[in-house]
Enzyme design. Structure first.
Site, mmCIF file in Angstrom:
data_model
loop_
_atom_site.group_PDB
_atom_site.id
_atom_site.type_symbol
_atom_site.label_atom_id
_atom_site.label_comp_id
_atom_site.label_asym_id
_atom_site.label_seq_id
_atom_site.Cartn_x
_atom_site.Cartn_y
_atom_site.Cartn_z
ATOM 1 N N SER A 181 0.804 -1.090 -0.544
ATOM 2 C CA SER A 181 0.078 -0.406 0.493
ATOM 3 C C SER A 181 1.368 1.270 0.115
ATOM 4 O O SER A 181 1.535 1.240 0.806
ATOM 5 C CB SER A 181 -0.770 -0.638 1.069
ATOM 6 O OG SER A 181 -1.871 0.856 1.339
ATOM 7 N N GLU A 182 0.676 2.211 -1.103
ATOM 8 C CA GLU A 182 1.624 3.023 -1.281
ATOM 9 C C GLU A 182 1.867 3.973 -0.101
ATOM 10 O O GLU A 182 2.932 4.722 -0.191
ATOM 11 C CB GLU A 182 1.618 3.575 -2.803
ATOM 12 C CG GLU A 182 0.370 4.530 -2.864
ATOM 13 C CD GLU A 182 -0.286 3.949 -3.324
ATOM 14 O OE1 GLU A 182 -0.826 2.619 -3.171
ATOM 15 O OE2 GLU A 182 -1.826 4.232 -3.815
ATOM 16 N N ASN A 183 0.819 4.068 0.484
ATOM 17 C CA ASN A 183 0.836 4.665 1.957
ATOM 18 C C ASN A 183 2.090 4.851 3.017
ATOM 19 O O ASN A 183 2.409 5.581 3.243
ATOM 20 C CB ASN A 183 -0.273 5.038 2.564
ATOM 21 C CG ASN A 183 -0.871 4.179 3.686
ATOM 22 O OD1 ASN A 183 -1.118 2.851 2.341
ATOM 23 N ND2 ASN A 183 -1.236 3.951 4.073
#
Lengths: 219, 215, 215, 219
Positions: free
Chosen positions: D45-47
């Protein structure tokens, strides 16, 4: 007090509470011995730590804990480790308050040569170029001469480490500030004279603010 | 541990003419066993990318002493006289790069960037042949991304997937090199069940193969 | 804790027209109390740099709702309709930047780089007005370093000097913003005696002031 | 099985053991439900995490643990957290094997429009541009049409997310590969026909390899 001790002790006076400081290999390393114990100075080693402590006791060396000169060191409380990318982000990003390093030559414009003597000595620049460009204050700590030849030049002749980045030059004889109009002799050691300093310096020096160096005489 | 690799499989990765990144700073954090296996494999014409040239009998210095290296990209070679000698004799091409620039060039490759703009090296020999770019009165050198065929790194411990942590200043160039090579081999001295997810330094996705050498 | 700061001292840092980086991702990891203090301080004409525009009543969204922001630099504004409205009305200048480019621009500033070369945004509206540089047949956009007057970050815990760790995905933009502003204020929810030196995420040298809000 | 389920299930078949995969917000998130349980797929998840687990049980949400859509999530064993710089280094640096994301339009050259409808919807690109440029394989997961209008175009008309980066397009009716000579229809859903797919697609399709889609029919 020998020349190196005079220089190290005088450089130490430039450090302030809370400063992040990088001390180069050799003479600059000695500065750590003279830091005012009432202030907190955080020493960085560019191979990957902040919070450099004293040398380990014999037998307590950790092969995974060295400084940038490859010597075994220790880590102080609240110190931490990081990788080379982070280390040089700290350095290049202007987060180092003071860097102290040696010189082959330094000139009246604040340019520094410290990493190569072509065809004789080619060790490489290591982290010096980044340190000199990135640190807020660059202090050159060097003997005033090399075999009686001046190291403080009108212009550097050796290949540069960095152009016009040096702020202060500390030798066993003198403290010189680099300003826009050239070098200002602000202190000279009590064992010498302004005249002697001038004679051992190739670069011209402004002398109107020159005072005797304090606290480095035979203590 | 799916990624576990033995000596034979490691040696099968090696080829003449490869570019190999090797972690470590004056050999602190260098995977000596992997260097030994490279030596034993007889590969040559290597391009080595490392912070420094090691010592004559330690680190990448062993490969230089054995004349397996035709090009060295490093920030410092002063501790290995063989490097200087071979350079003077024209047998070893040495590209000296400021340490912070070297770190950023490797990082750029691993991060999919073409390069970075740095003030380091301006008005020195480092700027020779490089493009300069001026932004708001500040001039920078354009330094290009630097990757390799193989990265050999040393880690302190790995979990089953290859998440890695390092030991103190043995970290240095190892994490960034793990991002920047086609194939990444980690020499680990310990296999652990779990690593705190807040403390993983190199996520497992960067590591292709693990050589376990318990101490 | 020498760096400890109270509400009054925090408010004294604030000025009309400042650029302020704010950590957080859709408000996860945003220092809400510091945003509240900015609101109370009445400063205006702010440039806000944040991953996103928050929600109307959370994160930097509160500042947008109160019309304190004249420029927003973000990767996403979709969760805060006020941002889109004010942009359409010409009251808010919005610069939309790909998330990875935004992270790299901030990192570049903190690392003393002038900028980076990225392939992201090529042949899209993102490339408009930007310099392109081609290296070995691959074209990149030159994206410039991005810093701010002030960075407001949230950390999970600090030690006495300000070494910081984060909580899970509340980390996001906080560590990089801590490197890239003239003054960095960290809101922490816990003060701890020690942090494992292998696990410090933000070294204390990046943090200027600490606001302690224990939960 | 509804359209979204058909798409998610078909996309899941593209994933291989050991893959690092980023699933975009919305429909692509559903792909996680159909991954072959005998393989290890690592979801990013890119966060700031790798090792995305299932949704937390009600009452067990952690406000500091969300995905890039702001939803509460969990972390699997051997997962880890990192900051946005590291996250996008992973993405842009080519370390993500597969990225799956939605589309407003996708065209026969593999260009994608997914982030803006000028003057109507301006949410921003978030991490999509980096993901599409950086991932080794880009899969667009989308309904075949939008209110009966084709989303698969000869050329995108909306502002692009990325130019010529899409590798595969999966809809509830068809699976299309982007090749140098255009789109190849490689699978069509058993409930439709090649002719219907062609009529609902603006871009021309090569159909010589078209076969019925397996395993997505009313299971």
């Amino acid at each position: 007090m020998n020349a190196k001790e005079i220089i190290a002790k005088r450089v130490a006076k430039e450090l302030s509470d809370g400063d992040l400081v990088n001390l180069g290999i050799g003479l600059p390393t000695l500065v750590a011995n003279y830091i005012d114990p009432s202030i907190d100075v955080h020493l960085q080693s560019e191979n990957g730590l902040i919070g450099l402590g004293p040398s380990p006791n014999p037998g307590e060396e950790d092969k995974h804990l060295t400084n940038a000169g490859g010597q075994f060191v220790t880590l102080k409380d609240h110190g931490m480790y990081f990788d080379s990318v982070t280390s040089f982000s700290i350095i290049r990003g202007g987060h180092v308050d003071v860097t102290v390093l040696g010189a082959l030559e330094v000139d009246e414009e604040g340019s520094l040569a410290s990493w190569i003597i072509p065809k004789k000595l080619v060790p490489g620049m290591g982290g010096a170029m980044d340190l000199v460009v990135g640190a807020k204050k660059v202090i050159v700590a060097t003997t005033h001469t090399n075999k009686d030849k001046p190291k403080i030049k009108t212009r550097c002749h050796l290949p540069l480490t960095a152009y016009q980045e040096v702020d202060l030059i500390v030798t066993e004889l003198a403290v010189m500030e680099v300003r826009d109009d050239g070098l200002h002799l602000i202190e000279y050691h009590p064992s010498t004279t302004i005249e002697e300093v001038l004679s051992l310096t190739e670069a011209p020096l402004h002398i109107s603010e020159a005072k005797p160096m304090e606290g480095t005489n035979h203590e | 541990m799916k990624k576990r690799m033995d000596e034979k499989a490691f040696k099968a990765l090696l080829k003449d003419g490869q570019s190999i990144m090797v972690g470590g700073f004056m050999t602190c954090g260098t995977p000596e066993t992997l260097i030994d296996w490279v030596l034993e494999s007889k590969v040559r014409d290597l391009t080595i990318i490392c912070n420094d040239a090691g010592y004559p009998d330690r680190g990448v210095g062993k490969l230089i002493t054995a004349r397996r290296v035709t090009k060295l990209i490093a920030s410092h070679i002063g501790l290995n006289p063989h490097a200087g000698e071979q350079m003077s004799q024209g047998d070893l091409a040495v590209e000296l790069i400021p340490q912070g620039t070297l770190a950023e060039q490797i990082r750029a490759y691993g991060a999919g960037l073409g390069g970075i703009l740095t003030p380091t090296g301006l008005k020195t020999v480092v700027e020779e042949g490089k493009q300069k770019i001026t932004i708001k009165d500040q001039t920078y050198l354009l330094e290009m991304a630097l990757g390799a065929d193989l990265a050999l790194i040393e880690v302190a411990a790995c979990d089953a997937l290859g998440n890695a942590v390092y030991a103190k200043t043995a970290r240095n160039f190892n994490p960034v090199m793990a991002t920047a090579a086609h194939t990444v081999v980690a020499l680990t001295h310990q296999r652990v069940a779990d690593i705190d997810p807040e403390c993983v330094v190199t996520p497992h996705v960067f590591i292709d193969h693990i050589v376990l050498e318990e101490v």
